[in-house]
Design a protein around this motif. Sequence first.
Motif, PDB file in Angstrom:
ATOM      1  N   UNK A  77       0.832  -1.177  -0.487  1.00  0.00           N
ATOM      2  CA  UNK A  77       0.364  -0.057   0.300  1.00  0.00           C
ATOM      3  C   UNK A  77       1.513   1.595   0.700  1.00  0.00           C
ATOM      4  N   UNK A  78       0.625   2.354  -1.003  1.00  0.00           N
ATOM      5  CA  UNK A  78       1.506   3.521  -1.023  1.00  0.00           C
ATOM      6  C   UNK A  78       1.336   4.428   0.194  1.00  0.00           C
ATOM      7  N   UNK A  79       0.187   4.035   1.538  1.00  0.00           N
ATOM      8  CA  UNK A  79       0.154   5.282   1.479  1.00  0.00           C
ATOM      9  C   UNK A  79       0.510   4.447   3.782  1.00  0.00           C
ATOM     10  N   UNK A  80       1.701   3.328   3.368  1.00  0.00           N
ATOM     11  CA  UNK A  80       1.866   2.551   4.896  1.00  0.00           C
ATOM     12  C   UNK A  80       3.088   3.060   4.575  1.00  0.00           C
ATOM     13  N   UNK A  81       3.696   3.344   6.144  1.00  0.00           N
ATOM     14  CA  UNK A  81       5.574   3.345   6.258  1.00  0.00           C
ATOM     15  C   UNK A  81       5.775   2.359   7.350  1.00  0.00           C
ATOM     16  N   UNK A  82       5.113   1.264   7.343  1.00  0.00           N
ATOM     17  CA  UNK A  82       5.793   0.541   8.631  1.00  0.00           C
ATOM     18  C   UNK A  82       4.444  -0.096   8.609  1.00  0.00           C
ATOM     19  N   UNK A  83       4.109  -1.430   8.540  1.00  0.00           N
ATOM     20  CA  UNK A  83       4.162  -2.885   9.030  1.00  0.00           C
ATOM     21  C   UNK A  83       4.154  -4.410   9.997  1.00  0.00           C
ATOM     22  N   UNK A  84       3.290  -4.069  10.908  1.00  0.00           N
ATOM     23  CA  UNK A  84       4.222  -5.101  11.826  1.00  0.00           C
ATOM     24  C   UNK A  84       3.251  -6.176  12.076  1.00  0.00           C
ATOM     25  N   UNK A  85       3.864  -7.110  11.864  1.00  0.00           N
ATOM     26  CA  UNK A  85       2.274  -8.529  12.595  1.00  0.00           C
ATOM     27  C   UNK A  85       2.238  -8.902  13.872  1.00  0.00           C
ATOM     28  N   UNK A  86       0.988  -8.868  14.127  1.00  0.00           N
ATOM     29  CA  UNK A  86       1.314  -9.413  15.928  1.00  0.00           C
ATOM     30  C   UNK A  86       0.962 -10.928  16.063  1.00  0.00           C
ATOM     31  N   UNK A  87       1.666 -11.765  16.172  1.00  0.00           N
ATOM     32  CA  UNK A  87       1.050 -12.918  15.432  1.00  0.00           C
ATOM     33  C   UNK A  87       0.257 -13.652  17.106  1.00  0.00           C
ATOM     34  N   UNK A  88      -1.395 -14.111  16.942  1.00  0.00           N
ATOM     35  CA  UNK A  88      -1.906 -14.737  17.702  1.00  0.00           C
ATOM     36  C   UNK A  88      -1.550 -15.162  19.021  1.00  0.00           C
ATOM     37  N   UNK A  89      -0.458 -16.126  18.838  1.00  0.00           N
ATOM     38  CA  UNK A  89       0.656 -16.793  19.407  1.00  0.00           C
ATOM     39  C   UNK A  89       1.089 -16.468  20.209  1.00  0.00           C
ATOM     40  N   UNK A 138       0.052 -12.860  21.418  1.00  0.00           N
ATOM     41  CA  UNK A 138      -0.117 -12.127  22.059  1.00  0.00           C
ATOM     42  C   UNK A 138      -0.638 -12.784  23.429  1.00  0.00           C
ATOM     43  N   UNK A 139      -1.551 -14.347  23.258  1.00  0.00           N
ATOM     44  CA  UNK A 139      -1.847 -14.497  24.187  1.00  0.00           C
ATOM     45  C   UNK A 139       0.062 -15.509  25.157  1.00  0.00           C
ATOM     46  N   UNK A 140       1.098 -15.302  24.270  1.00  0.00           N
ATOM     47  CA  UNK A 140       2.378 -15.524  25.283  1.00  0.00           C
ATOM     48  C   UNK A 140       2.468 -14.649  26.357  1.00  0.00           C
ATOM     49  N   UNK A 141       2.326 -13.141  26.007  1.00  0.00           N
ATOM     50  CA  UNK A 141       2.562 -11.598  26.109  1.00  0.00           C
ATOM     51  C   UNK A 141       1.630 -11.747  27.206  1.00  0.00           C
ATOM     52  N   UNK A 142       0.159 -11.900  27.245  1.00  0.00           N
ATOM     53  CA  UNK A 142      -1.462 -12.133  28.138  1.00  0.00           C
ATOM     54  C   UNK A 142      -0.665 -13.126  29.425  1.00  0.00           C
ATOM     55  N   UNK A 143       0.110 -14.251  29.125  1.00  0.00           N
ATOM     56  CA  UNK A 143      -0.017 -15.270  29.946  1.00  0.00           C
ATOM     57  C   UNK A 143       1.284 -14.843  30.719  1.00  0.00           C
ATOM     58  N   UNK A 144       2.519 -14.483  30.867  1.00  0.00           N
ATOM     59  CA  UNK A 144       2.688 -13.825  31.552  1.00  0.00           C
ATOM     60  C   UNK A 144       2.579 -12.244  32.199  1.00  0.00           C
ATOM     61  N   UNK A 145       1.478 -11.935  31.779  1.00  0.00           N
ATOM     62  CA  UNK A 145       1.184 -10.153  32.392  1.00  0.00           C
ATOM     63  C   UNK A 145       0.431 -11.103  34.216  1.00  0.00           C
ATOM     64  N   UNK A 146       1.007 -10.407  35.193  1.00  0.00           N
ATOM     65  CA  UNK A 146       0.580 -11.403  36.636  1.00  0.00           C
ATOM     66  C   UNK A 146      -0.772 -10.815  36.711  1.00  0.00           C
ATOM     67  N   UNK A 147      -1.553 -11.726  36.652  1.00  0.00           N
ATOM     68  CA  UNK A 147      -2.853 -11.566  37.128  1.00  0.00           C
ATOM     69  C   UNK A 147      -3.528 -11.844  36.441  1.00  0.00           C
ATOM     70  N   UNK A 178      -7.900 -16.711  22.272  1.00  0.00           N
ATOM     71  CA  UNK A 178      -9.053 -15.553  21.871  1.00  0.00           C
ATOM     72  C   UNK A 178      -8.179 -14.386  21.177  1.00  0.00           C
ATOM     73  N   UNK A 179      -7.025 -14.854  20.911  1.00  0.00           N
ATOM     74  CA  UNK A 179      -6.098 -13.582  20.246  1.00  0.00           C
ATOM     75  C   UNK A 179      -6.585 -13.616  18.360  1.00  0.00           C
ATOM     76  N   UNK A 180      -7.013 -12.709  17.463  1.00  0.00           N
ATOM     77  CA  UNK A 180      -6.730 -13.090  16.431  1.00  0.00           C
ATOM     78  C   UNK A 180      -4.974 -12.268  16.137  1.00  0.00           C
ATOM     79  N   UNK A 181      -5.165 -12.672  15.222  1.00  0.00           N
ATOM     80  CA  UNK A 181      -3.354 -11.925  14.127  1.00  0.00           C
ATOM     81  C   UNK A 181      -3.651 -10.433  13.947  1.00  0.00           C
TER      82      UNK A 181
END
Lengths: 217, 298
Positions: free
Chosen positions: B86-98, B100-109, B121-124
């Motif tokens: 896309x001509x209007x995008x400068x940076x694209x970063x993919x956040x994979x659902x796995x 995200x799940x891993x990051x939340x599992x590491x979150x306290x509480x 429950x998280x999408x890509x």
Amino acid sequence: MIRFEQVGKRYPGGIAALAELTFAVESGEMVILSGHSGAGKSTLLKMIPAIERPTHGAVVVNGQNVSALKRAAVPFLRRNIGMVFQDQKLLHDRSVFDNVMLPLAIAGVAVRDAGRRVRAALDKVGLLERERAMPVALSGGEQQRLAIARAVVARPAILVADEPTAHLDDATAADIAAMFHAFNQVGVTVLVATHHEALFAPYMTRRVVLSRGRIAQ
Amino acid sequence: MKGWLLHHRQAAALAARRLAATPLNTLLGALVLGIALALPAGGEMLLANFQRLAQRVAATPQISVFMALDAAKGDVADVESRLRRHAQTREVRLVRRDDTLKRFKESEGLAEVIENLPRNPFPDAFVVVPRDEAPAALEAMRDEFAKYPRVEHVQLDSAWVKKLDALLRLTRLAVALLAAVLGVALVAVTFNTIRLQILTQRDEMEVSRLLGATDAYIRRPFLYFGALQGLAGGLVAWLAVLGATFLLRGPVGEVARLYGIEFSMHILPFPDTALLFGLAALLGWLGAWLSLSRHLAK
């Protein structure tokens, strides 16, 4: 130097203090103003620095009609007239030195020059040794001399005094009268309202007697 | 000119002497004015800090593109390719659902809650940094990305900053109104202080007038007094705000860190500090001027 032309003054309530008063004081004169209490002496004196304004007629000082003077110009007129008030009007929370300094501070005289002139004025009236004293610590005669020093410190051409010897003993009153004579001798035009004419008789050039707001003689 | 300057110097010195002669009255007066001024000044300090925080958080707007939960790897790759081309995008970063799940599992509480979920429950998702940051361009991109196959939801991450900005503007208006009301109070307090001063200085004023003082000469020491009292109030307000800044710095920094932001509260900026002192002096001067004018007109 000072001219009263058909001057009349009527206070609210219809009391006539002065009526059709015409007379002049020439430069260098020492004129004594006498008359009974309520004759209009104080009212007349207050018209010279425009503390009072005539109801009609003109008061001319140094060629300037002060009765028609605008409010903003009055302070500059007063700076050229030395006034000794009947109630002295000293500032009791300021020292002798500071009381005499006030007219020079108002005129914007440089502090160093002003200090020199204050000491000279205090020296003339014999109060130099008491410059740090507060007015309340002075005798009646000394307070009167302080009022005179304050009146002359700015070297006015005209000196006006209202009952300067009231409430003083004879010897002190005589000293005060001589002091006015000394100022007159150096060229100051002096106009004194007093009940003690005899004290000023040796020095005066003329006497004006007021009666019921008119010149009696 | 020399005489005029001398009058000002003498008037300022006299006003300072009068303030110093009654230290308790001066202190109490400064406290009253200082507290009145501290409220809008404190509000301004908080606003300046929150504005800085908002600018930092939303330095560059981002667009989050969430895929459908059941999107296949091919669908994700297809959208990634479209976004990168896309001509209007400068940076694209993919956040994979796995991830995200891993990051939340590491979150306290949250770990326990996540563990008990039957499936991820998280999408890509893609985080897109656009070239054009204009609101219209961002909204056009959001609408376009939403039409891509298997894209479930597109979110403009700058939307909340806009809301925050509107809220800050509203709060700034409230602070300005508060400052106006308290400014009137400051004028009233100075008016009354000077009125009481006039009563004690009446003899001096009368004698000065008889000896040839102009209204300006009589007025000057009182104007300096009002301005100095205002300045003292300004100083008290500034110190109060400074103290509050240092007290809040630690706790606010801690809260910011919990949200992943490195933030430290700043003291009232110099232009605001100058404005505080200038306004305090000006309002004190105004109160004195009004009081004197009323007296001299009599």
